[in-house]
Design a protein around this motif. Structure first.
Motif, PDB file in Angstrom:
ATOM      1  N   GLY A 138      -0.990  -1.975  -0.832  1.00 41.68           N
ATOM      2  CA  GLY A 138      -0.512  -2.770   0.287  1.00 41.68           C
ATOM      3  C   GLY A 138       0.576  -3.736  -0.130  1.00 41.68           C
ATOM      4  O   GLY A 138       1.580  -3.923   0.587  1.00 41.68           O
ATOM      5  N   THR A 177       4.652  -3.069   0.993  1.00 38.57           N
ATOM      6  CA  THR A 177       5.245  -4.109   1.839  1.00 38.57           C
ATOM      7  C   THR A 177       6.399  -4.801   1.128  1.00 38.57           C
ATOM      8  O   THR A 177       7.432  -5.097   1.748  1.00 38.57           O
ATOM      9  N   GLU A 202      -5.366   5.383   2.899  1.00 35.30           N
ATOM     10  CA  GLU A 202      -4.021   4.922   2.563  1.00 35.30           C
ATOM     11  C   GLU A 202      -2.968   5.613   3.424  1.00 35.30           C
ATOM     12  O   GLU A 202      -2.007   4.979   3.870  1.00 35.30           O
ATOM     13  N   PHE A 236      -2.734   4.121   6.819  1.00 32.19           N
ATOM     14  CA  PHE A 236      -2.113   2.807   6.705  1.00 32.19           C
ATOM     15  C   PHE A 236      -0.593   2.954   6.611  1.00 32.19           C
ATOM     16  O   PHE A 236       0.158   2.216   7.264  1.00 32.19           O
ATOM     17  N   TRP A 239       1.467   0.797   9.408  1.00 34.81           N
ATOM     18  CA  TRP A 239       1.943  -0.518   8.998  1.00 34.81           C
ATOM     19  C   TRP A 239       3.466  -0.658   8.982  1.00 34.81           C
ATOM     20  O   TRP A 239       3.985  -1.685   9.447  1.00 34.81           O
ATOM     21  N   LEU A 277      -6.086  -3.235   2.363  1.00 35.73           N
ATOM     22  CA  LEU A 277      -4.673  -2.870   2.296  1.00 35.73           C
ATOM     23  C   LEU A 277      -3.813  -3.956   2.942  1.00 35.73           C
ATOM     24  O   LEU A 277      -2.736  -4.308   2.440  1.00 35.73           O
ATOM     25  N   LEU A 278      -4.298  -4.502   4.039  1.00 32.06           N
ATOM     26  CA  LEU A 278      -3.559  -5.555   4.735  1.00 32.06           C
ATOM     27  C   LEU A 278      -3.558  -6.863   3.949  1.00 32.06           C
ATOM     28  O   LEU A 278      -2.622  -7.653   4.058  1.00 32.06           O
ATOM     29  N   ALA A 314      -0.738  -6.447   1.761  1.00 32.14           N
ATOM     30  CA  ALA A 314       0.492  -6.623   2.539  1.00 32.14           C
ATOM     31  C   ALA A 314       0.736  -8.095   2.848  1.00 32.14           C
ATOM     32  O   ALA A 314       1.879  -8.575   2.769  1.00 32.14           O
TER      33      ALA A 314
END
Length: 380
Positions: free
Chosen positions: A58, A62, A144, A147, A151, A195-196, A199
């Motif tokens: 993440g 990002t 993943e 995501f 995202w 994961l966030l 990020a």
């Protein structure tokens, strides 16, 4: 070793995060030990290693997008998805094909594989796989991949509205995915929240004001203290599970702690030095293949070392070494060549050539400045 914090400009100037390869190496190895060296490896709590991957993924994905936007004024979805496809699909579908051949030749589990094949093909691995072991560990790849599908779209949309909304939206997204919206979503949101978290860390570090909040962690002394505290936390995961009576709160707290420690691994200090050692980076660069082909490695390990008993440290070592051997071969013969194919496709068909800009004449007593590897991706 310098005893000072890393500035925001120095962070933005980093072109590669070698220490994160070392972190992925640790995550991959403890996962393998969790699967194949229990009960000896129970105390390693290797099951949580996949969430180390999630935080790192993440954060890196990002960060790449934020820097691309700063560099080009936009984020190319087409380039992003081409990179992800050529990074993930070749090894993943090869692993699925090898698994299918193995199941067919063994004569057992073929019907179950056929029932679950649509889930594997469409990266829906986390659903309806209970009780069927081959390739079961790839549920993390399914998480993943979904995501990656969502995202970048969210980040592009929010950035188009206002950059100030990025961090609030990431916080809101973490809260939203943790809600049990349906029976099929039950206990799935925790993985997306991790994961966030990665990020969110990228967004905070990219912002000058946000970076100032975490900058103290980049001091070598503070970083060592934070790393020791994190190791102690890891050693007490079984106690935390017993206290909460569930894995989800432990996963969330653990991942949040990792995100707070991670800046110390990006700046010069003992943590970055240790995780950037060549053996650590070597394993980390091959961690995807090591993780993906661990089940195949068990079969090979049984042939190469049939005397090794299950549930022992030696079995964990043997399986890890065999997995690494397979991963290294695939790294050179499939993984890196396919990544290079993706880069060439982007360069040839997707990326518009930049208009030539006349370079200012350099002073006679000054060498011409070189831009360095500003267009090169960070470590993935």
């Amino acid at each position: 070793m310098r005893l000072r914090t890393m500035t925001h400009a120095e962070f933005l100037a980093l072109r590669r995060f070698d220490a994160l390869d070392g972190l992925r190496a640790i995550a991959a190895v403890i996962v393998v030990f969790f699967h194949y060296a229990r009960p000896w490896a129970t105390g390693l709590s290797g099951w949580i290693g996949v969430h180390i991957f999630f935080v790192v993924s993440g954060f890196l994905i990002t960060t790449l997008m934020l820097r691309e936007h700063d560099r080009n004024g936009r984020i190319s979805l087409r380039e992003f998805y081409v990179r992800r496809i050529f990074r993930i699909w070749p090894l993943y579908y090869l692993g699925l094909a090898v698994t299918a051949v193995g199941v067919y030749r063994s004569g057992g589990g073929w019907d179950a594989l056929m029932n679950h094949l649509p889930h594997f093909l469409l990266f829906m691995n986390e659903y309806h796989l209970q009780g069927w072991e081959p390739y079961l560990h790839t549920w993390t790849i399914g998480i993943e991949w979904k995501f990656y599908m969502v995202w970048p779209l969210v980040l592009i949309l929010v950035t188009a509205i206002s950059k100030r909304l990025r961090i609030p939206v990431a916080v809101a997204a973490i809260a939203l995915v943790l809600v049990d919206w349906s029976d099929t979503w039950h206990k799935m949101g925790i993985h997306y929240s991790i994961l966030l978290i990665g990020a969110l860390l990228a967004l905070v570090l990219h912002s000058p004001r946000g970076y100032s909040l975490l900058r103290p962690v980049t001091h070598p002394v503070v970083g060592v203290v934070a790393a020791v505290a994190f190791v102690v936390l890891h050693m007490h995961i079984p106690d935390l599970k017993a206290y909460y009576g569930a894995e989800e709160p432990v996963i969330f707290l653990y991942s949040l702690a990792l995100a707070l420690v991670l800046p110390s691994l990006l700046s010069p200090g003992p943590g970055r030095w240790l995780l950037s050692l060549r053996p650590m980076v070597f394993v980390g660069e091959r961690s995807y293949g090591l993780y993906l082909f661990q089940a195949l490695a068990v079969g090979l390990a049984g042939v190469l070392a049939p005397w090794v008993a299950g549930g022992t440290a030696l079995r964990g070592v043997v399986v890890t070494l065999v997995s690494l051997f397979v991963a290294d071969a695939l790294y050179h013969r499939l993984e890196q060549p396919m990544i290079e194919v993706g880069r060439k496709l982007i360069k040839r068909f997707l990326r518009k050539p930049a208009a030539p800009v006349p370079a200012p004449a350099a002073p006679a007593d000054h060498p011409t400045d070189r831009p360095g590897a500003l267009a090169e991706p960070l470590s993935r």
